[in-house]
Design an enzyme around this catalytic site. Structure first.
Site, PDB file in Angstrom:
ATOM      1  N   TRP A 267       0.836  -1.215   0.000  1.00  0.00           N
ATOM      2  CA  TRP A 267       0.000   0.000   0.000  1.00  0.00           C
ATOM      3  C   TRP A 267       0.860   1.250   0.000  1.00  0.00           C
ATOM      4  O   TRP A 267       0.531   2.250  -0.631  1.00  0.00           O
ATOM      5  CB  TRP A 267      -0.961  -0.018   1.194  1.00  0.00           C
ATOM      6  CG  TRP A 267      -1.834  -1.226   1.182  1.00  0.00           C
ATOM      7  CD1 TRP A 267      -1.895  -2.209   2.134  1.00  0.00           C
ATOM      8  CD2 TRP A 267      -2.768  -1.621   0.154  1.00  0.00           C
ATOM      9  NE1 TRP A 267      -2.796  -3.180   1.756  1.00  0.00           N
ATOM     10  CE2 TRP A 267      -3.342  -2.844   0.562  1.00  0.00           C
ATOM     11  CE3 TRP A 267      -3.153  -1.060  -1.052  1.00  0.00           C
ATOM     12  CZ2 TRP A 267      -4.289  -3.511  -0.214  1.00  0.00           C
ATOM     13  CZ3 TRP A 267      -4.094  -1.719  -1.830  1.00  0.00           C
ATOM     14  CH2 TRP A 267      -4.648  -2.925  -1.406  1.00  0.00           C
ATOM     15  N   ASP A 268       1.968   1.193   0.728  1.00  0.00           N
ATOM     16  CA  ASP A 268       2.899   2.323   0.714  1.00  0.00           C
ATOM     17  C   ASP A 268       3.467   2.555  -0.683  1.00  0.00           C
ATOM     18  O   ASP A 268       3.591   3.692  -1.135  1.00  0.00           O
ATOM     19  CB  ASP A 268       4.075   2.043   1.662  1.00  0.00           C
ATOM     20  CG  ASP A 268       3.745   2.349   3.104  1.00  0.00           C
ATOM     21  OD1 ASP A 268       2.944   3.258   3.372  1.00  0.00           O
ATOM     22  OD2 ASP A 268       4.306   1.665   3.991  1.00  0.00           O
ATOM     23  N   CYS A 269       3.837   1.456  -1.334  1.00  0.00           N
ATOM     24  CA  CYS A 269       4.432   1.589  -2.675  1.00  0.00           C
ATOM     25  C   CYS A 269       3.412   2.148  -3.664  1.00  0.00           C
ATOM     26  O   CYS A 269       3.747   2.958  -4.532  1.00  0.00           O
ATOM     27  CB  CYS A 269       4.942   0.231  -3.165  1.00  0.00           C
ATOM     28  SG  CYS A 269       6.286  -0.445  -2.179  1.00  0.00           S
TER      29      CYS A 269
END
Lengths: 413, 413
Positions: free
Chosen positions: B163-165
Site C-alpha cells: 500500500w505504501d508503494c
C-alpha cells in the site's frame, strides 16, 4: 467540468490489472479515457470475480468512467479505426496506453506516421519482452520466501496483485511526465517499462539488494510481525485478532504505557543488557516483548481497550475479512466521501470508489459507473474519428464495430 | 541534463516508504528533489535493513538522487529556513510533499502566505487523520484473510509494503496532475489523501466490494494458486518450486500441450461435464488439474523443461529467495540497463536501480547514490534560499543547520 486532468484524452488498448488501472486512475482525475476492445471483449472480459450473470466485477471496476469501443481488429477497416482513434488530433490528445503486444499496425513506429507527437506507453512482462504476470514476477524475486509464518519453509505469494497496482500507478506518472515534456517542447515519445523491472527496482529501493549483497543477516519470515522494529498481532479474549505497532519511539512508548508494561519491558532490558528505545533491538527481542504483551490481549476483548488505544493515539487495527470489513467499517461506505453507492447496470448496488486524491482546486469527482462493452462505439466514431451517421451505420452493418447501445445515443441527442 | 522532469524542483519533508518513494521516483525522472530532516535524522533514519555500521540501507535507497538538508526545526530560524526552501521562487518550483503532521508553521494555509501558488501533497494515515501504516491498513481491509495456505484460518500479512508503494506512486501522479493544472491556470493547490483510502479504493477497483456485497462466493485462501483461472506452484524433482500460469486461453493451451496432458484434461472435462476452456471453470476444478500436472513436475528438474517452456512462450517462473535471485538473475545485475553497480559511500558496492521507465526522448538516467544526511545543506542555503557565505556560516556555528560536508562544497567550487 473542473478536474485536474479535464480536457485530456487518452486511448487505452489493454487487459488485466496494470494498464486498465492506469486508464481508470486518469479517468478519475478528469481525463477522457477511451478503451478499445475486440468485439465480444478482450482477455480480461471474464476475469474473476464475476457475478452470477457472468459479468466481471473486475472488468467493470477497472473500466469505470471510461468510454468503451468494440472493434473487429482482424478487419483492415477496424485496424484503421483504432489507428484513427489513437492518433486523432487535439493538443491534449494523442496519448496511448497499452500492454498488448501488437507489432506492425499498432506499434509506435507505425502510429507516429499518423501523429508524430504521439505519446505511447507500453507495459511489458520482462525487459526482454517475455511474458510475465504478477504471479510469476513475485516468486522470481523472492518476496514469497519472506512471507508467512516464522520458521515455515513454504513460500507464500501475496493475494493482492501488488506489482500490477504499482505498475499501473507508475504508468500514470510516466504518461504525465511525458505529456509535460510534450507541452513544453512539442515532442511526443515512446515510453516502455517491464512489470518485472518494477518489482526488481523496488527490491533495490527497499534496501534489500544492498543488504543482501553486503552480508546482511538473511531475511527470514517473521509472520505478521513488523520487520525491523516492533509490531505484532495478538489474539484477544473475544477471539478477534489485532495488530499493534511500535515502529517509532512515540508509538512504542505509547504502547508500553497504555498496556502498563513498563516494568516488564525494563526487566527485558536488564536481563539482556539492551535498550528497547532502539528500534532494531525491539525487532531482535520481539519475542520477549510479545511474551509480555500477550496476556494483556488474551484477557481483554477489543472493546475493553479500543477507547484507551484511540485516546492514546496508538497505531493499531483489527484483522477482518472482506465481509466483516465491509459490514463494519464506515471508511468503506458512503460515509467516506471517496465512495458513492451506485446502481451498476446488471451488477447490483454497492459503494464504488472514486480517486483517493482530494484536490482543493477541484471538487471531488464522483465515480462514474462502468460502460457496457462497446457502449461508446457510435459516439467515438462520430466525435473522435469524425465519421458521418451513414459511415457509422455501414460499419455496424458490416460487423466491423459493435455496441449494445447502437442508435440510442444519436436518437436521444 | 535531458530528462522528462528536468528543471522541476520539489521539496520533501517525510519519513518511511510512501513519500520518500514519491520524491525518489521524481528525482529518477529528472526533478531536483530536496529532502529536509531534523538534525540527526528523521523517524526513518535507522529503518531496517541496516548495515553493520548502523546506516540504513532503506534510508539510503529511498533518498538516492535527492539533496539532503538537515535543520533544527525547533529553532525559529530553522522553521524560517524550511519555509523559505519550500516557498522559494521559480516557475517550476513551489511543490512540497509530506507525510509529517505539522500544524501551524508548515501547513498549507501558512505556507501559501509565502507562495500563493504552492502545490502541497499530504499523505495521511486514514481520512480522519488518525495514524495508520501499511501494517495496520492491510489487516483492517481483509487481504491477510485471503493470503496463505488453502484451508488455514491464520491470516497472513504481506511482507512487501504494497500500500505504501502504491501510495507513493499515486503521490507522483497527483503532483504531476496538480502541476499540469498550475501550468495552465496559474493556481496551486492542496492535495490530500489517506493510505487507508488507497487500499479501500483498490478493494473496489479489484471488484471485491461489488462481489462481496452482491452475494458472491466467499473469497477464500487459495495458497499460491492464481485466483479465478489456472495458475499453480509445483515442486520439481530437483527440489525447486515453479509457478505455471494458465490465465489466458493461449497460456492454458500452451501449458497442456507442452506437458502432454491433453488426454488427462479431456478426462477431467468428460468426468465432470465441464469445459476447461472457460477460465472460471479452470479455477473451480484447479485441484483436478493440479493432480494431473503434479507428476510432470515431480519427475523433472527445472532444467529438464525450461527450454521447452521458453520455446512455447509459456508464462512461468521459479520461486527463489532474495539471495538466489540476486545470484542467478541477470535482470538484477548491470546486465539490465536499469541497474548500475555503484560504490555507495559507507554502505558497499552493489547494483542500484534507476527508474523502470524508459523514455525514448531522454537517455536512461543512471541512479545517483544517496546523499549523506545534510550533505546539501550549505548548497541549498546558498542556491535556493540565497544566503551569503557569512549568513550560512552563522547558521552552522549556531547549530541551526548541519552537514557532514560543511565547507567542502564551497571550497571545492
Amino acid at each position: 467540468m473542473n478536474n485536474a486532468l479535464t480536457g485530456m484524452r487518452i486511448v487505452e488498448g489493454s487487459a488485466f490489472v496494470a494498464v486498465p488501472l492506469a486508464g481508470m486512475t486518469l479517468a478519475q482525475m478528469g481525463a477522457e479515457v477511451i478503451r478499445f476492445d475486440r468485439i465480444g471483449g478482450g482477455l480480461d472480459a471474464r476475469r474473476w470475480p464475476v457475478a452470477k450473470n457472468g459479468l466481471s466485477h473486475f472488468w467493470a471496476e477497472m473500466n469505470k468512467g471510461k468510454k468503451s469501443v468494440a472493434v473487429d481488429m482482424r478487419d483492415p477497416r477496424g485496424k484503421e479505426l483504432i489507428t484513427q482513434i489513437i492518433t486523432a488530433p487535439g493538443k491534449d490528445a494523442g496519448m496511448f496506453l497499452t500492454n498488448l503486444k501488437v507489432r506492425g499496425w499498432m506499434d509506435y513506429e507505425t502510429l507516429t506516421k499518423y501523429r508524430s507527437d504521439l505519446i505511447m506507453l507500453t507495459l511489458k512482462g520482462d525487459r526482454h519482452g517475455r511474458p510475465a504476470v504478477d504471479y510469476t514476477v513475485n516468486p522470481a524475486l523472492g518476496f514469497p520466501a519472506i512471507t508467512g509464518p516464522e520458521g515455515s519453509a513454504e513460500p507464500v505469494a501475496h493475494a493482492l496483485p501488488a506489482w500490477d497496482c504499482i505498475a499501473g500507478n507508475m504508468m500514470v506518472s510516466g504518461l504525465l511526465a511525458a505529456e509535460r515534456h510534450r507541452l513544453r517542447h512539442g515532442a511526443g515519445q515512446n515510453v516502455e517499462f517491464a512489470l518485472k523491472d518494477v518489482a526488481a527496482a523496488m527490491l533495490g529501493h527497499l534496501g534489500i539488494i544492498g543488504d543482501t549483497l553486503t552480508g546482511g543477516a538473511k531475511r527470514e519470515k517473521c509472520g505478521n510481525a513488523l520487520y525491523g522494529a516492533y509490531g505484532q498481532d495478538f489474539i484477544c479474549a473475544d477471539g478477534q485478532r489485532v495488530m499493534v505497532i511500535g515502529l517509532t519511539r512515540r508509538q512504542w512508548d505509547g504502547l508500553v504505557k497504555v498496556t502498563g508494561t513498563q516494568a516488564a519491558m525494563a526487566q527485558i532490558e536488564s536481563r539482556h543488557g539492551i535498550d528497547l528505545a532502539d528500534e532494531g533491538t525491539r525487532y531482535r527481542f520481539r519475542h520477549d516483548i510479545t511474551d509480555v504483551l500477550r496476556p494483556y490481549f488474551a484477557k481483554r476483548a477489543v472493546s475493553d481497550f479500543a477507547a484507551a488505544f484511540e485516546g492514546a493515539g496508538l497505531t493499531w487495527s483489527v484483522f477482518r475479512d472482506f465481509e466483516t470489513a465491509l459490514a463494519e467499517d464506515p471508511d468503506l461506505t458512503d460515509d467516506n466521501p471517496m465512495f458513492s453507492t451506485l446502481d451498476v447496470p446488471d451488477m447490483g448496488r454497492f459503494p464504488v470508489p472514486g480517486s483517493p486524491l482530494e484536490f482543493s482546486a477541484h471538487p471531488r469527482q464522483a465515480p462514474v459507473a462502468p460502460p457496457a462493452l462497446g457502449a461508446h462505439t457510435e459516439e467515438v466514431l462520430g466525435d473522435v474519428v469524425g465519421l458521418t451517421d451513414t459511415e457509422i451505420a455501414q460499419l455496424f452493418d458490416g460487423g466491423v464495430v459493435q455496441s449494445p447501445l447502437y442508435g440510442t445515443a444519436r436518437n436521444a441527442a
